[in-house]
Write an enzyme that holds these catalytic residues in place. Structure first.
Site, short mmCIF file in Angstrom:
data_model
loop_
_atom_site.label_atom_id
_atom_site.label_comp_id
_atom_site.label_asym_id
_atom_site.label_seq_id
_atom_site.Cartn_x
_atom_site.Cartn_y
_atom_site.Cartn_z
N LEU A 1 23.30 43.45 82.02
CA LEU A 1 23.62 44.19 80.80
C LEU A 1 22.80 45.47 80.63
O LEU A 1 22.52 45.89 79.52
CB LEU A 1 23.44 43.30 79.55
CG LEU A 1 24.28 42.02 79.52
CD1 LEU A 1 23.99 41.24 78.24
CD2 LEU A 1 25.77 42.32 79.63
N ARG B 1 27.45 51.69 76.81
CA ARG B 1 26.15 51.01 76.76
C ARG B 1 25.02 52.00 76.52
O ARG B 1 24.11 51.74 75.73
CB ARG B 1 25.89 50.27 78.07
CG ARG B 1 26.71 49.01 78.29
CD ARG B 1 26.27 48.34 79.59
NE ARG B 1 27.05 47.15 79.89
CZ ARG B 1 26.87 46.38 80.96
NH1 ARG B 1 25.91 46.70 81.83
NH2 ARG B 1 27.62 45.32 81.16
N CYS C 1 12.36 68.41 56.70
CA CYS C 1 13.05 69.47 57.44
C CYS C 1 13.57 70.54 56.49
O CYS C 1 13.68 71.71 56.87
CB CYS C 1 14.20 68.89 58.25
SG CYS C 1 13.63 67.89 59.65
N GLU D 1 15.90 69.94 63.41
CA GLU D 1 15.70 71.23 62.74
C GLU D 1 14.39 71.88 63.15
O GLU D 1 14.35 73.09 63.45
CB GLU D 1 15.72 71.04 61.21
CG GLU D 1 17.06 70.57 60.67
CD GLU D 1 17.15 69.07 60.54
OE1 GLU D 1 17.81 68.60 59.60
OE2 GLU D 1 16.55 68.35 61.39
N ALA E 1 37.81 43.53 78.42
CA ALA E 1 38.60 43.87 79.61
C ALA E 1 39.55 42.70 79.84
O ALA E 1 39.12 41.55 80.02
CB ALA E 1 37.70 44.06 80.82
N CYS F 1 16.40 66.31 55.90
CA CYS F 1 15.60 65.40 55.09
C CYS F 1 14.74 66.18 54.10
O CYS F 1 14.34 67.31 54.35
CB CYS F 1 14.74 64.50 55.98
SG CYS F 1 13.52 65.38 56.98
#
Length: 367
Positions: free
Chosen positions: A209, A189, A89, A57, A159, A80
């Site tokens: 990874l 990822r 905000c 914001e 997979a 917030c």
């Protein structure tokens, strides 16, 4: 003049797309987007910064400047209302002079939880809530899981070959799917806070990874290995790169381990000296609670039948991404915990696609 419902949905859809840009990159804060719009023109647009601050914001309002007065702000999550490291905000929106704020979903954070809306309305700003709420819930599902259930949102990725195998014993990494599917996994990822494999996968495949897509290398997630005995080799890619991209090894407390004395202590010291964090957790639930306490909202379980089964048995999987390749694996094949013909009960298919010769299916936990 208030925008039509169609205009509200159009601009909120644009905000939700923008919010995806920093998924997994905003520290303990959610990736939120904000558009400042007047007379159908976007005057300011922003997404939560990668460090988690500044918020969307304040950045969007700064871009719009004085033109924000009388405009409409589209925000994917309730602004917030509490003082943290930055001012609220909601106060920034009030000070800007916007006439209307459109919100996709409310923030369950107990420091906000409707207070942002009250602050805006008390200042005379028109507030509309629930535009594209279902899409907003999905975009912020990881953050909402951490706030409500005090654990990360868990995605299990598998997979699987056409005959239900995930690899072959003694051969390390076996390519089951094609380049398009692998690229999709790299994107997942990049949008995830942490990625996890079991020690079997870590030793057999020696994975890194990290995110390998050009331009996104700096978006690699925290890497986690389930390793009760602390057997992760010091020469592994994970250990050798631990000072570049953090690695956590999740161990038991050593009880019941026949090598729980000096040998285990030495392995722990060696891993820590290499930059690896050793975290003791008695169960999958304990691990997830520990990750949530660090502000991690999303976890991708990527490798190993044992690790996958552990999360399924603990009933702590929220989404399954299943990639089925066209080939088969014969002798010494490692069986998957399930394939597309035996998806665990309690999950429903929400998406299906063809990536080259591969079939992709996405399942979500049924409410």
């Amino acid at each position: 003049m208030a925008a039509t419902n169609r205009e509200d949905e159009r601009f909120m859809a644009a905000a939700l797309r923008l919010a995806r840009h920093h998924l997994g990159q905003t520290s303990t804060n959610p990736s939120v987007a904000c558009l400042i719009v007047k007379d159908g023109v976007i005057l300011g647009r922003a997404v939560t910064a990668r460090s988690g601050r500044p918020h969307a914001e304040t950045q969007a309002l700064a871009e719009a400047g004085e033109r924000a007065r009388g405009a409409t702000a589209y925000v994917t999550l309730e602004p917030c209302s509490h003082h943290g490291k930055t001012p609220p905000c909601a106060d920034a929106l009030v000070a800007s002079g916007v006439a209307r704020v459109v919100i996709s979903i409310l923030d369950p954070d107990e420091r906000v939880a409707g207070r942002g809306v009250v602050r805006l309305r008390d200042a005379g700003i028109t507030v509309d809530i629930g535009v594209l709420a279902e899409e907003g819930q999905r975009a912020l599902e990881a953050y909402l899981m951490r706030q409500v259930s005090r654990r990360p949102y868990v995605t299990l990725k598998l997979a699987v070959s056409a005959n239900g195998m995930i690899g072959r014993k003694g051969e390390g990494q076996v390519r089951i799917t094609g380049p398009i599917s692998r690229g999709q996994v790299q994107m997942l990822r990049a949008e995830t806070d942490a990625i996890l494999v079991g020690i079997g996968t870590a030793t057999a495949d020696d994975p890194e990874l990290t995110v390998r897509l050009p331009g996104l290398e700096n978006r690699s997630p925290l890497r986690i290995v389930l390793d009760r005995r602390l057997d992760l080799p010091l020469a592994s890619k994970l250990v050798r790169t631990a000072r570049d991209v953090p690695v956590i090894v999740v161990s038991s407390d050593g009880s019941g381990d026949t090598d729980a004395g000096d040998g285990r202590a030495a392995r722990k010291a060696a891993l820590e000296a290499a930059g690896v964090e050793v975290l003791e957790a008695g169960s999958i639930a304990d691990l997830l609670a520990a990750l949530a306490s660090r502000g991690l909202s999303s976890l991708m379980v990527e490798g190993g039948a044992v690790a996958a089964r552990a999360f399924l048995d603990a009933d702590l999987v929220d989404r399954i991404q299943l990639y089925t390749g066209p080939g088969t694996i014969g002798e010494n094949g490692i069986a998957s915990p399930f394939d597309r013909r035996s998806v665990p009960k309690g999950f429903r298919c929400v998406a299906e696609a063809r990536y080259g010769d591969d079939l992709f299916e996405e399942y979500e936990r049924e409410n």
